[in-house]
Each structure stands twice: as structure tokens, then as C-alpha cells.
Design an enzyme around this catalytic site. Structure first.
Site, mmCIF file in Angstrom:
data_model
loop_
_atom_site.group_PDB
_atom_site.id
_atom_site.type_symbol
_atom_site.label_atom_id
_atom_site.label_comp_id
_atom_site.label_asym_id
_atom_site.label_seq_id
_atom_site.Cartn_x
_atom_site.Cartn_y
_atom_site.Cartn_z
ATOM 1 N N HIS A 71 0.831 -1.209 0.000
ATOM 2 C CA HIS A 71 0.000 0.000 0.000
ATOM 3 C C HIS A 71 0.868 1.261 0.000
ATOM 4 O O HIS A 71 0.560 2.232 -0.703
ATOM 5 C CB HIS A 71 -0.948 0.016 1.195
ATOM 6 C CG HIS A 71 -1.918 -1.124 1.207
ATOM 7 N ND1 HIS A 71 -2.720 -1.410 2.295
ATOM 8 C CD2 HIS A 71 -2.226 -2.058 0.258
ATOM 9 C CE1 HIS A 71 -3.461 -2.470 2.016
ATOM 10 N NE2 HIS A 71 -3.175 -2.878 0.795
ATOM 11 N N HIS A 120 -9.191 -2.035 -5.268
ATOM 12 C CA HIS A 120 -8.147 -2.347 -4.294
ATOM 13 C C HIS A 120 -7.144 -3.339 -4.868
ATOM 14 O O HIS A 120 -5.937 -3.216 -4.617
ATOM 15 C CB HIS A 120 -8.704 -2.890 -2.981
ATOM 16 C CG HIS A 120 -7.596 -3.102 -1.995
ATOM 17 N ND1 HIS A 120 -7.020 -2.055 -1.292
ATOM 18 C CD2 HIS A 120 -6.872 -4.199 -1.666
ATOM 19 C CE1 HIS A 120 -6.023 -2.518 -0.564
ATOM 20 N NE2 HIS A 120 -5.906 -3.820 -0.781
ATOM 21 N N ASP A 158 -3.152 -2.708 -5.082
ATOM 22 C CA ASP A 158 -2.129 -3.681 -4.689
ATOM 23 C C ASP A 158 -1.150 -3.935 -5.829
ATOM 24 O O ASP A 158 0.069 -3.969 -5.624
ATOM 25 C CB ASP A 158 -2.781 -5.017 -4.310
ATOM 26 C CG ASP A 158 -3.230 -5.073 -2.862
ATOM 27 O OD1 ASP A 158 -2.865 -4.174 -2.076
ATOM 28 O OD2 ASP A 158 -3.941 -6.033 -2.512
ATOM 29 N N HIS A 169 -0.228 -11.060 -5.007
ATOM 30 C CA HIS A 169 1.147 -10.632 -4.743
ATOM 31 C C HIS A 169 2.175 -11.587 -5.354
ATOM 32 O O HIS A 169 3.171 -11.159 -5.930
ATOM 33 C CB HIS A 169 1.385 -10.516 -3.240
ATOM 34 C CG HIS A 169 0.416 -9.609 -2.546
ATOM 35 N ND1 HIS A 169 0.292 -8.274 -2.880
ATOM 36 C CD2 HIS A 169 -0.467 -9.832 -1.544
ATOM 37 C CE1 HIS A 169 -0.640 -7.725 -2.103
ATOM 38 N NE2 HIS A 169 -1.114 -8.648 -1.297
#
Length: 305
Positions: free
Chosen positions: A78, A237, A241, A264
């Protein structure tokens, strides 16, 4: 020339780690040209510096975690996203624990901190990683891909099969030549499902997670009283990310990013795949800002505005 940027003054805040539940002090400090974004564990007897780097990302199961010699800084995505959105090239990030504080679950607090400190141009050319050949990573039906593009745009598709998520849209495409990161992306919060939160707490995780820093859903609906900040906050969101995950490569990308159910781990694997193929990218600078892609000018105080 299009110049590198840092912040003008030191800023500090305090928050909690989303997984540890522990208090964390965060300090942002200006850094010299070509420093990059450097995280420092100042709580250790001898502080350990960990420069943001695609090859320094270790654990990606729940967040992007920088690691060096057994020392970790977790949940960097973030803050890295805010740095990308505001065009910050050089910054020291001091933390007193192994997690960046979760704040409100979005990048908004970090954007506010950086803007409060002020953004300063430096007398060095801003470097970009220009993707010159397509690069793709797949994992089952999931994928993430970079294609050549003179600018920075993203297309992200999620697939959560939940009534509340279905209603808000599962796909989003954004080109930062005509979209403001601060207005349209930065405030999108992380989200989770109530049954998963309970399972994670039993494993000693998500101890700092709450409706103050996440959107929480049960099987049918959003549990937060104040609802959503954006109509499509869930996919936004995931895009927030991804912007942070990609920025750990060390420079802004000139590329088109396309992803389906990426996270991720896949985002980091994509960067490693790019770096493994030197013919797929080049480092570029712009002596004349007018020749740079739209959206990277300094006048608006943001990289993507």
C-alpha cells in the site's frame, strides 16, 4: 528533463500491524537521487536497511514481504502504491516492527503523509523501465502480463463469486494518462471474508484486522456500516495492490499490465520474469518532459493525475 522526486521534510505516524496487532511507528524521510525506496528496521539493535527490489520479495502469501538476511518488512504494497501514484523515486521508510501499519486498509493515509511532507524535484533524471516485449506468467487459470505501451495502464479482473462483489463489477481498466490515482484508486480498502478472518486469527494472523481497516463480508453482504467508498472498490483495491507490487521493481513501468485473479505472488513472479529477459525491457529517461508519457508531469504534484 523529467526529474526524480523525494519528499521535502520528515513525516511520522503510528498505526498497527494488520497481522501482529502491534503498534508500529512509521517515519518517512527524504533520500538523495538514485537511492530508491529503502525500508529500515530501526527497532533492531543494529538497524537493517532493505531496499525495495523485486528480487528481495520473499513471502507473498498474505502480503508483499521484503526480506534480507532473515529480517522482514511485511505489507509494503500500500505504501509502495502511494509512492508510485505520487511519483516518489527516493525515500527512506523507518519502521519499528516487521509490518508497515495497515492504517485504514488503503493507500490514502500514505498519500496524505507524502503530500503533507511536500514533494520535491531532484537534479537527476527520472528512470523508467520501458517494456519492449510481452512477458506473461500463468498459474492455472490465473495470469499476469506486461505488454509494450507508452504510458501506464492496467486491466484487472477478479472472480470472487460473491453477491456484493458481483454487484460492484469484477473488471476494471484504467489508463493513468487520463485517470487520477489519488482520486480514483488510493482510497480503495483491502477486503476479507468474516469466516476467513476467524480462521486466520486462530493461526495468529489478522490480529489487527477490523472494520476500521478493511471491508468485511459475510456470505451475502458487506458488514461495514458505512458501505463502500467506490462503487467498484473491490477490484480497485486489487489494482492498488498491483501498482504497489509492480513498483518494487525500482522504477515506474512504461507498460500495459493485464491480470486475471492475480495476487502478490503472481505479480512478483511477473517482475522476475521480466528481469530475467534483458531483451524485454530497457531503462529510459526523458530530457524533455514534453516527450514523456501523459500523466508523469510534476505540475499536478502526482505521477498519475
Amino acid at each position: 528533463m523529467l526529474k526524480q522526486r523525494t519528499i521535502k521534510s520528515i513525516v511520522k505516524t503510528v498505526g498497527i500491524g494488520v497481522h501482529s496487532g502491534r503498534k508500529v511507528e512509521l517515519t518517512l524521510r527524504p533520500a538523495a537521487p538514485d537511492t530508491g525506496i529503502v525500508f529500515s528496521r530501526v527497532d533492531l539493535p543494529t538497524p537493517v536497511d532493505i531496499p525495495a527490489s523485486a528480487l528481495s520479495i520473499g513471502d507473498t502469501r498474505l502480503a508483499s514481504v521484503l526480506q534480507k538476511d532473515g529480517v522482514r518488512v511485511s505489507t509494503v504494497e500500500h505504501l509502495m502504491s502511494a509512492c508510485a501514484g505520487l511519483g516518489i523515486d527516493n525515500l527512506y521508510v523507518d519502521v519499528t516492527a516487521e509490518e508497515i501499519p495497515i492504517m485504514d486498509g488503503s493507500a490514502a493515509t500514505f498519500v496524505f503523509l507524502i503530500q503533507s511532507a511536500g514533494i520535491e524535484e531532484q537534479n537527476a533524471a527520472k528512470k523508467f523501465i520501458k517494456v519492449t516485449k510481452p512477458v506473461e506468467i500463468r498459474d492455472g487459470d490465473k495470469f499476469a502480463r506486461l505488454d509494450p505501451y507508452f504510458g501506464f495502464k492496467l486491466k484487472f479482473t477478479i472472480d470472487f463469486r460473491h453477491p456484493a462483489v458481483d454487484k460492484t463489477g469484477q473488471e476494471l481498466e484504467v489508463d493513468f494518462a487520463n485517470t487520477s490515482y489519488v482520486r480514483e484508486i488510493a482510497r480503495a480498502r483491502t477486503f476479507g471474508f468474516a469466516h476467513e478472518v476467524e480462521m486466520m486469527r486462530e493461526l495468529g494472523l489478522a490480529r489487527g484486522g477490523s472494520m476500521d481497516n478493511a471491508i468485511v463480508l459475510d456470505e451475502y453482504r458487506i458488514l461495514n456500516n458505512d458501505g463502500l467508498r467506490y462503487d467498484d472498490e473491490f477490484v480497485k483495491h486489487k489494482m492498488l495492490d498491483a501498482i504497489g507490487d509492480l513498483y518494487v521493481i525500482g522504477h515506474p513501468l512504461l507498460a500495459s499490465y493485464t491480470a486475471y485473479k492475480s495476487g502478490h505472488g503472481l505479480n512478483n513472479a511477473l517482475l522476475r520474469e521480466l528481469l530475467a529477459h534483458e531483451q524485454a525491457y530497457e531503462i529510459v529517461t526523458f530530457d524533455d518532459p514534453k516527450t514523456a508519457p501523459t500523466g508523469f508531469g510534476f505540475d499536478a504534484q502526482t505521477a498519475f493525475a
